[in-house]
Scaffold this active site. Structure first.
Site, mmCIF file in Angstrom:
data_model
loop_
_atom_site.group_PDB
_atom_site.id
_atom_site.type_symbol
_atom_site.label_atom_id
_atom_site.label_comp_id
_atom_site.label_asym_id
_atom_site.label_seq_id
_atom_site.Cartn_x
_atom_site.Cartn_y
_atom_site.Cartn_z
ATOM 1 N N TYR A 1 -17.396 17.173 -14.036
ATOM 2 C CA TYR A 1 -17.779 15.753 -14.180
ATOM 3 C C TYR A 1 -18.847 15.361 -13.150
ATOM 4 C CZ TYR A 1 -17.137 10.665 -13.866
ATOM 5 O OH TYR A 1 -17.335 9.309 -13.823
ATOM 6 N N LYS B 1 -9.683 6.858 -18.629
ATOM 7 C CA LYS B 1 -9.985 7.435 -19.932
ATOM 8 C C LYS B 1 -8.733 7.373 -20.823
ATOM 9 C CE LYS B 1 -13.578 8.041 -17.449
ATOM 10 N NZ LYS B 1 -13.911 9.267 -16.760
ATOM 11 N N ARG C 1 0.853 -1.198 0.000
ATOM 12 C CA ARG C 1 0.000 0.000 0.000
ATOM 13 C C ARG C 1 0.886 1.244 0.000
ATOM 14 N NH1 ARG C 1 -1.378 1.782 4.624
ATOM 15 N NH2 ARG C 1 -2.133 -0.159 5.517
ATOM 16 N N ASP D 1 -8.468 19.216 -13.405
ATOM 17 C CA ASP D 1 -8.789 17.878 -13.916
ATOM 18 C C ASP D 1 -8.507 17.910 -15.418
ATOM 19 O OD1 ASP D 1 -10.027 15.640 -15.018
ATOM 20 O OD2 ASP D 1 -11.723 15.680 -13.619
#
Ligand SMILES: *Cc1c(COP(=O)(O)O)cnc(C)c1O
Length: 422
Positions: free
Chosen positions: A135, A233, A83, A208
Site C-alpha cells: 500500500y 475499508k 485512552r 496486512d
C-alpha cells in the site's frame, strides 16, 4: 440445545478471562461471531447494542481501585482513562478478535496508526523485509518516516520469489511485512510459505489483510503472528470511519502492542468504535456480494475488446488462481485492469462511469474507480511504479454492493465511450 446455550450466556456472565471475544464463540460460524462476540446484552440495562460510552475518565471507589473489572470489555482491568481502555472500544476489540478467530484484538485510529504500532515493536535500527507493491501509505511511512527518524531499513521484495525473501534477511531483520493480494496489481503472496521463513529466522511476521477481510482470509491460521486491517475499508465498509486494527494469538505480543497503543495514543474515538462495530456485523453479507459482483464485472472486462488485461484472483487467467483458491475462501471485491490506448482513454473511462465514483479508498458498499498512477500510488517512485506495472492505463475498481446488472452495464458503457476517444 442452542436455546440452553443462549440462556446460559444471558444468565451467567462469563469471567473476564474467558470472555475475550473469540473464546466465547469459537464454535460458531463467522456471521454469528461478528454479530455476538463482545456484544452480549449490556449487564446493567439489557441493551442489545453495546452502549456508546463517551466518558474520558471513570470514578474510582477508592484511590487505585478501578470500576468495571468484572466487565469483559475492560479485559478484567477495569476502566481508568479512555485512552487506556473504553467500554465501547473493548466490545469492538472483542468482535474484531472473533472475526479473525484470534485471542486478542486491538483498535487504532487509522490503519496507518496500527502499522506504526508494529514498527514500534522493533526498535531503532531494525531491518524489515516488505512486499514490494505494498500500500502506498505503508511504503511512504516505511521510507520517509521510519527510515530517517528511527534509522530502520527496508528491503522491498517480490514476495512471490521465496528465495529472494530468504536472501534479503539479515542479522538485523526483525519483521516480515506482507500484503496479499497486493495493491493495485493483485499479486498474491503464499502466506504459509512466508510463515515458514519467518519461523526459521525467528522474525515477527505481520500480514496486512485489508483487501480480503477476515471473511475471506485468516493469516493467523496460516502462521502469521499479527494480522492488520485498515478498518476504513471492508471491516467498516460504509466510507464513514477511518480506523485500523491488529489481531494476534500471542499474549506477549498483545501485551507489548497494548502498551504501545496506550503509550502512542493512536486510539479510535468511542463513536468510531461504535460505527465500526455496527459495520462489522454485516461483513459476511457484504463480502459475499462484493465477491459475486466482482466476479461478474471481471468476466465482463475480460470479454471486452477495449481491455488489454484483467487482474482478479477469481479468474482462471490470474497467474496465481490456484494459490488464491487454496489460501482464500473467496476472491474479494477488488479488480485491476489495463485499458487499451493511453492516459486519455483511462480518463475517458473513469469520467464516463455513472455508478462507480472516481475516488480513492476501497471496500465500501458503493463502487469506486481510480487511477493508482495518479492517485493512490503517486507517492511510489516512478521507476518502482514502472517495475510493478502501475502505468497510466491501469484502472483499479472497488466493486460495491449495488445490483450486479447495473455495475456490469456501467462498466460496459464507459468502456465503449472510452474506445470512441481513440
Ligand atoms: C487504506 C489501507 C491502509 C491504511 O489504512 P488507513 O485506514 O487509511 O490509515 C493500509 N493498508 C491497506 C492495504 C490499505 O488499503
Amino acid at each position: 440445545m442452542m436455546a440452553i446455550r443462549a440462556a446460559t450466556r444471558r444468565l451467567a456472565p462469563r469471567s473476564p478471562a474467558s470472555a475475550r471475544g473469540f473464546a466465547s464463540y469459537e464454535h460458531d460460524n463467522f456471521g454469528t461471531r461478528v454479530i455476538h462476540a463482545g456484544q452480549d446484552p449490556d449487564p446493567l440495562t439489557g441493551a442489545v447494542v453495546p452502549p456508546l460510552v463517551l466518558a474520558t475518565t471513570y470514578a474510582q471507589k477508592r484511590a487505585g481501585t478501578l470500576t468495571g473489572t468484572e466487565l469483559p470489555s475492560s479485559f478484567g482491568k477495569g476502566f481508568e482513562y479512555s485512552r487506556t481502555g473504553n467500554p465501547t472500544r473493548g466490545c469492538y476489540e472483542m468482535a474484531v478478535a472473533a472475526a479473525e478467530k484470534a485471542a486478542f484484538g486491538l483498535a487504532f485510529s487509522s490503519g496507518m496508526s496500527a502499522i506504526a504500532a508494529c514498527t514500534h515493536l522493533l526498535g531503532a535500527g531494525a531491518h524489515v523485509v516488505s512486499s514490494d507493491d505494498v500500500y502506498g501509505g505503508t511504503q511512504r511511512y516505511f521510507r520517509k518516516v521510519c527510515s530517517p527518524q528511527m534509522n530502520q531499513t527496508f528491503s522491498f521484495v517480490d514476495m512471490t520469489d521465496l528465495a529472494a525473501v530468504e536472501a534479503s534477511i539479515t542479522a538485523d531483520t526483525k519483521m516480515l511485512w506482507v500484503e496479499t493480494p497486493s495493491n493495485p496489481t493483485l499479486k498474491l503472496t503464499d502466506i504459509a510459505a512466508i510463515a515458514a521463513i519467518a519461523k526459521r529466522h525467528d522474525v515477527l511476521y505481520v500480514v496486512d489483510n485489508t483487501f480480503m477481510s477476515p471473511y475471506f482470509q485468516n493469516p493467523l491460521d496460516l502462521g502469521a503472528d499479527v494480522v492488520m486491517h485498515s478498518v476504513t475499508k471492508y471491516m467498516n465498509g460504509h466510507s464513514d470511519v477511518v480506523g485500523g486494527v491488529l489481531a494476534t494469538n500471542c499474549p506477549k505480543l498483545e501485551e507489548d502492542l497494548r502498551f504501545i497503543q496506550n503509550g502512542l495514543g493512536g486510539v479510535p474515538a468511542p463513536f468510531d468504535c461504535y460505527m465500526a462495530l455496527r459495520g462489522l456485523k454485516t461483513l459476511h453479507l457484504r463480502m459475499q456480494r462484493h465477491g459475486e459482483n466482482a466476479m461478474a464485472v471481471a468476466e465482463a472486462l475480460e470479454a471486452h475488446a477495449f481491455v488489454s488485461k484483467v487482474a482478479y484472483p477469481g479468474l482462471p487467467s490470474h497467474p496465481q488462481h490456484a494459490l488464491a483458491t487454496e489460501q482464500m475462501s473467496g476472491y474479494g471485491g477488488m479488480i485491476t485492469f489495463w485499458i487499451e490506448g493511453g492516459l486519455d482513454q483511462a480518463n475517458a473511462f473513469m469520467e464516463n462511469l455513472r455508478l462507480f465514483q472516481l475516488a480513492e479508498s476501497l471496500g465500501a458498499v458503493e463502487s469506486l474507480a481510480e487511477s493508482p498512477a495518479i492517485m493512490t500510488h503517486a507517492s511510489v517512485p516512478a521507476e518502482d511504479r514502472a517495475k510493478l506495472g502501475i502505468d497510466d492505463t491501469l484502472v483499479r475498481l472497488s466493486v460495491g454492493c449495488e445490483h450486479v446488472d447495473d455495475l456490469v452495464a456501467d462498466v460496459a458503457q464507459a468502456l465503449d465511450a472510452a474506445s470512441r476517444t481513440l
